[in-house]
Design a protein around this motif. Structure first.
Motif, short mmCIF file in Angstrom:
data_model
loop_
_atom_site.label_atom_id
_atom_site.label_comp_id
_atom_site.label_asym_id
_atom_site.label_seq_id
_atom_site.Cartn_x
_atom_site.Cartn_y
_atom_site.Cartn_z
N GLY A 275 -10.44 0.23 1.82
CA GLY A 275 -10.52 0.80 0.49
C GLY A 275 -9.17 1.21 -0.07
O GLY A 275 -8.15 1.20 0.63
N LEU A 276 -9.22 1.57 -1.33
CA LEU A 276 -8.05 2.04 -2.07
C LEU A 276 -8.39 3.36 -2.72
O LEU A 276 -9.43 3.50 -3.37
CB LEU A 276 -7.67 1.01 -3.15
CG LEU A 276 -6.67 1.47 -4.21
CD1 LEU A 276 -5.28 1.67 -3.59
CD2 LEU A 276 -6.60 0.46 -5.36
N ARG A 277 -7.49 4.35 -2.57
CA ARG A 277 -7.61 5.63 -3.25
C ARG A 277 -6.47 5.75 -4.24
O ARG A 277 -5.35 5.33 -3.96
CB ARG A 277 -7.55 6.80 -2.28
CG ARG A 277 -8.62 6.76 -1.19
CD ARG A 277 -8.52 7.98 -0.28
NE ARG A 277 -9.51 7.93 0.77
CZ ARG A 277 -9.26 7.72 2.05
NH1 ARG A 277 -8.01 7.55 2.45
NH2 ARG A 277 -10.22 7.69 2.94
N SER A 278 -6.76 6.34 -5.38
CA SER A 278 -5.72 6.47 -6.41
C SER A 278 -5.90 7.79 -7.14
O SER A 278 -7.03 8.25 -7.36
CB SER A 278 -5.84 5.31 -7.40
OG SER A 278 -4.89 5.42 -8.43
N LEU B 56 -3.80 3.71 7.76
CA LEU B 56 -3.70 4.40 6.47
C LEU B 56 -2.28 4.20 5.95
O LEU B 56 -1.31 4.53 6.62
CB LEU B 56 -3.99 5.89 6.66
CG LEU B 56 -3.97 6.75 5.41
CD1 LEU B 56 -5.17 6.44 4.52
CD2 LEU B 56 -4.00 8.23 5.79
N TRP B 57 -2.18 3.65 4.75
CA TRP B 57 -0.87 3.32 4.17
C TRP B 57 -0.74 3.99 2.82
O TRP B 57 -1.54 3.75 1.92
CB TRP B 57 -0.72 1.81 4.03
CG TRP B 57 0.58 1.39 3.38
CD1 TRP B 57 1.80 1.96 3.53
CD2 TRP B 57 0.76 0.28 2.48
NE1 TRP B 57 2.75 1.30 2.80
CE2 TRP B 57 2.14 0.25 2.14
CE3 TRP B 57 -0.08 -0.69 1.95
CZ2 TRP B 57 2.66 -0.69 1.27
CZ3 TRP B 57 0.43 -1.64 1.10
CH2 TRP B 57 1.80 -1.64 0.76
N ASP B 58 0.26 4.87 2.70
CA ASP B 58 0.61 5.45 1.41
C ASP B 58 1.47 4.44 0.66
O ASP B 58 2.71 4.46 0.74
CB ASP B 58 1.37 6.78 1.60
CG ASP B 58 0.48 7.86 2.15
OD1 ASP B 58 -0.69 7.94 1.74
OD2 ASP B 58 0.95 8.63 3.01
N GLU C 118 -1.12 5.93 -4.72
CA GLU C 118 -2.09 4.98 -4.18
C GLU C 118 -2.06 4.99 -2.66
O GLU C 118 -0.99 5.09 -2.04
CB GLU C 118 -1.81 3.55 -4.67
CG GLU C 118 -2.51 3.19 -5.95
CD GLU C 118 -1.93 3.91 -7.15
OE1 GLU C 118 -2.69 4.39 -8.00
OE2 GLU C 118 -0.68 4.00 -7.22
N GLN C 119 -3.25 4.85 -2.09
CA GLN C 119 -3.39 4.92 -0.65
C GLN C 119 -4.41 3.86 -0.22
O GLN C 119 -5.49 3.75 -0.81
CB GLN C 119 -3.89 6.32 -0.27
CG GLN C 119 -3.79 6.68 1.18
CD GLN C 119 -4.24 8.12 1.39
OE1 GLN C 119 -5.39 8.44 1.17
NE2 GLN C 119 -3.33 8.98 1.80
N LEU C 120 -4.05 3.07 0.78
CA LEU C 120 -4.94 2.02 1.30
C LEU C 120 -5.40 2.41 2.70
O LEU C 120 -4.62 2.95 3.49
CB LEU C 120 -4.21 0.68 1.35
CG LEU C 120 -3.80 0.07 0.01
CD1 LEU C 120 -2.82 -1.08 0.23
CD2 LEU C 120 -5.02 -0.42 -0.76
N PRO D 141 6.91 6.66 7.92
CA PRO D 141 6.56 7.83 7.12
C PRO D 141 5.36 7.60 6.22
O PRO D 141 4.64 8.54 5.87
CB PRO D 141 7.84 8.10 6.32
CG PRO D 141 8.93 7.53 7.15
CD PRO D 141 8.34 6.33 7.82
N THR D 142 5.12 6.35 5.85
CA THR D 142 4.02 6.03 4.94
C THR D 142 2.87 5.30 5.63
O THR D 142 1.90 4.93 4.97
CB THR D 142 4.51 5.15 3.77
OG1 THR D 142 5.09 3.95 4.30
CG2 THR D 142 5.54 5.90 2.94
#
Length: 803
Positions: A589-592, A532-534, A539-541, A480-481
């Motif tokens: 990358g990392l999104r936040s 893509l990992w939630d 935070e998302q990688l 799911p993530t």
């Protein structure tokens, strides 16, 4: 909200009000992290309606999407905040890792556009409009057109930048690096009229009008729009602008969506002449090199006095202009075959008729030698009409059509996509010289071939190209993530050239004859793999690796093209030994995004991304003449300099201070270096370890925005680091920083009035009136380059009314 936050908000509202009636300065950009987009697609944006959105709308300047790659975008509303009518490409200059430069404030003039994204130049990126391919953006294009000609600026819904690697399905042969996708807005749901009028510096007048039908029948809607722009060039008397028209029809129901789009563009853009810089003259070369038009007597005096010879390589031409007429259209149907299957088909056609013109002296830049092949021993002044001037043109035509198709299938945790693209191109190019009668001087606003017979046709090239591309990819929701995305693309190009008119051997610098024949390049396996990992709710990688190529350019008149080589032998050797440019791009990358309660700070969104690129078979264009843009021109000299290694990072984020104020900042670093020396004749050119010229190491840009009540304000800062200007890095231009700003107010209106919305805005560009190097024209290993000037401070006011 804390007491401190409420107080800060009141102070900010008051400050915005004071700014609105005083100086045009204020604050920022908003950033939005979207969590609902399909991997591989841009993040969704709710499209504000420019006719009804309040001036203080909290729009998204930067959107980081949920792809396995670094994806950002800017909305159409925020494009117009930068400057009404701005080019979609110039609007991207606020995004991380982007360097965009041009000598006019809108980014319209294509001759002096410079665009770098993560070390890749403009011709190494991919471009589309609603999925339709726009070619590689080479000046004097042979396979497309610029986004600003394909669509009126005010009709843009959003522009998306994939800064590392583009989507596998992008219809492009040039997306060695990332992709830039422009999307047109759909018709609005309600009947309405929008009229925008901009006036400003240098006699600028831009009028835009759009009529929307609103929804009628069973899901039908359309709009018709047009624009006219006229502006004096800031340092000479050329008039920039032209006419554009767009129309779009949409039928949307449960079975699918039918879209018809048509665009017309007729533009004339006076070309700024660049300044020639050498090692000896870098400190003394003129900042501008203005054209003399329309002062013909002044031009004659300049010639007869010999003053132009004293100016050396920086002599003044009478005029220079690029005139282009484009017709573009597509029909697209997105069919909902079932709950799990979609089938999309888009057929398109584009016709372009263009000419680049220079009117200048006949005895500069090696021209007497050229003309001696055609008029040996004759008085050239008499031959060309007695003025001492001649008109040189590059006349070109493009006809291309194609089909873009894709099938999407949802199979539980898998989303499978198959896609294909086919295009046929037919293009021609002529290099011609026309007389310049002393008693009937020509004008840049009438094409020479309309009323004059050419004295010389140096060459006539006809090129035919077939492009084929196919891809397949799977987005697998492993958990799911966690989503894994993988796929492969195949690309094939079959190109041929015939040359009905060849240059006289020796008349075209470095040329015996332009080559004829075919050059085909087929690449079957270009893979992509990403994840893509939630990691948390906030935070998302992401990580992605992808291989791309740039197919060979196919023009005798422009670009790094084998068809512009100066002999059949050189062409045959190129076919045998040279491979297309390829790249492996690695990015992570990392999104936040966080809602917070830290005193005045109420929210934060950001992204950190790092990348590495292994670039193979890098081609350089070496100028065949001492002056990079010499009017005499000549056959291409292409040099394979082997590998380029690139490393870099982007850090971008937005801090929110309640609903009325935010601050966005993006810091970028890029290190692109040649890995090898190259051989020129019998000499070794020391490029190993040298940085790729034109692309700065450091960038920093910010957007500060504030809104309160009827007021809206924005301040944009842009820092561009030092840039090298030759392949061996012996010459460079220094870093600089510019500011631009906007202040706007929504006019309060009563209910029931005919006028529904009215907004007044004021834009300033280059607020500090900075003098610096804008675009660099680079074509030499050492000792020389060409430089365009930065446009000075300019002021524009706009009234936008919705009915």
């Amino acid at each position: 909200m804390t007491m401190f936050s409420r107080t800060a908000a009141r102070l900010l509202c008051g400050a915005v009000g004071l700014v609105a009636v005083g100086a045009p300065v204020a604050a920022t950009a908003q950033s939005l992290l979207a969590k609902d987009a399909e991997p591989g697609s841009p993040a969704p944006v709710s499209e504000p309606d420019p006719a009804t959105a309040p001036a203080g709308q909290d729009d998204a300047i930067v959107v980081t999407g949920t792809a396995t790659r670094s994806v950002a975008q800017i909305s159409g509303v925020d494009m117009q905040k930068i400057l009404p009518g701005v080019s979609p490409l110039k609007a991207l200059q606020t995004l991380p890792g982007v360097t965009f430069l041009t000598a006019d404030p809108w980014g319209n003039n294509e001759q002096n556009i410079s665009l770098f994204v993560h070390g890749f130049n403009a011709q190494q990126l991919g471009y589309t409009l609603d999925g339709l391919p726009l070619g590689d953006q080479n000046y004097g294009n042979y396979n497309g057109l610029s986004p600003q000609r394909a669509i009126i600026s005010e009709n843009v819904s959003r522009v998306t930048l994939a800064s590392g690697a583009g989507d596998l399905g992008t219809a492009s042969t040039s997306n060695l690096g990332g992709t830039i996708d422009t999307f047109s807005s759909d018709p609005r749901k309600y009947l309405g009229v929008q009229v925008d009028q901009t006036l400003g510096s240098n006699s600028t007048s831009r009028l835009f009008a759009r009529i929307d039908s609103g929804t009628f029948g069973n899901g039908n809607s359309f709009y018709i729009s047009g624009s006219r722009q006229k502006a004096k060039a800031w340092d000479f008397n050329g008039i920039q602008g032209g006419y554009q028209a767009n129309a779009k029809f949409v039928h949307d129901d449960s079975n699918g969506k039918l879209t018809l789009y048509a665009a017309y563009s007729d533009k004339t853009e006076p070309n700024e002449d660049s300044t020639v810089i050498t090692t000896a003259t870098q400190a003394t070369a003129p900042y501008v090199r203005p054209l003399v038009y329309p002062n013909f007597n002044e031009m004659l005096t300049y010639l007869n006095s010999g003053a132009y010879k004293a100016d050396g390589s920086n002599y003044r031409n009478y005029y220079g202009v690029a005139a282009r007429t484009d017709y573009l259209g597509y029909v697209k149907y997105d069919w909902n075959v079932s709950d799990t299957v979609t089938f999309s088909n888009q057929a398109y056609y584009h016709h372009n008729d263009g000419v680049g013109v220079i009117g200048g002296p006949i005895d500069v830049a090696g021209l007497p030698k050229l003309f001696s092949f055609y008029y040996p021993g004759q008085n050239l002044t008499q031959v060309f009409g007695g003025s001492g001037l001649a008109t040189r043109t590059t006349e070109y035509r493009i006809d291309r059509g194609g089909l873009v198709s894709s099938v999407g299938i949802d199979l539980g945790a898998h989303h499978i996509e198959f896609g294909a693209w086919y295009e046929h191109q037919s293009s021609s190019a002529y290099r011609r010289w026309y007389p310049f009668p002393v008693n009937n001087p020509t004008t840049p606003y009438q094409r020479p071939n309309d009323n004059l017979t050419p004295l010389i046709t140096q060459y006539h090239s006809e090129v035919r190209v077939d492009e084929y591309q196919a891809h397949i990819q799977d987005s697998w929701k492993l958990l799911p993530t966690l989503t894994i995305q993988g796929g492969v693309k195949s690309t094939f190009q079959n190109a041929s050239q015939r040359v009905p008119v060849q240059p006289i051997p020796g008349s075209f610098t470095g040329s015996v004859a332009l080559p004829v024949g075919k050059i085909d390049t087929h690449k079957y396996f270009l893979p992509q793999l990403g994840a893509l990992w939630d990691a948390t709710d906030t935070e998302q990688l992401f990580v992605n690796v992808q291989k791309n190529i740039r197919q060979f350019q196919t023009s005798a008149a422009a670009g790094l093209s084998p068809f512009a080589l100066g002999s059949q032998a050189a062409f045959d050797l190129f076919k045998q030994d040279v491979e297309p440019e390829t790249s492996w791009t690695y990015e992570a990358g990392l999104r936040s995004h966080h809602a917070v309660n830290l005193g005045p700070i109420t929210g934060f969104e950001g992204q950190i991304s790092v990348y590495h690129v292994d670039f193979s078979n890098r081609l350089l264009g070496i100028s065949p003449t001492p002056v990079v843009t010499a009017v005499v021109s000549g056959a291409a000299i292409l040099q394979n300099v082997g590998a380029v290694k690139t490393d870099g990072f982007d850090v971008a984020g937005t801090v929110r201070f309640g609903p009325h104020f935010s601050f966005y900042d993006a810091l970028s670093y890029n290190n692109s270096r040649y890995e090898e020396d190259y051989i020129s004749g019998t000499s070794t050119v020391a490029t190993a370890g040298k940085k790729v010229p034109g692309s700065p190491d450091w960038l920093n840009k910010f957007v500060a925005s504030a809104n309160c009540g009827i007021f809206d304000a924005q301040l944009v800062g842009d820092y561009i680091g030092k840039r090298f200007a030759t392949y061996t890095n012996d010459l460079s231009v220094p870093a600089y920083f510019t500011l631009s700003g906007r202040i706007a107010a929504r006019v309060p209106l009563s209910e029931g009035e005919i006028v529904k919305t009215a907004t007044v805005s004021l834009n300033l560009t280059n607020i500090t009136n900075k003098r610096a190097a804008s675009t660099l024209s680079i074509g030499a290993a050492s000792g020389t380059f060409n430089q365009f000037p930065l446009a000075p401070r300019q002021v524009f006011g706009t009234i936008s009314v919705g009915f």
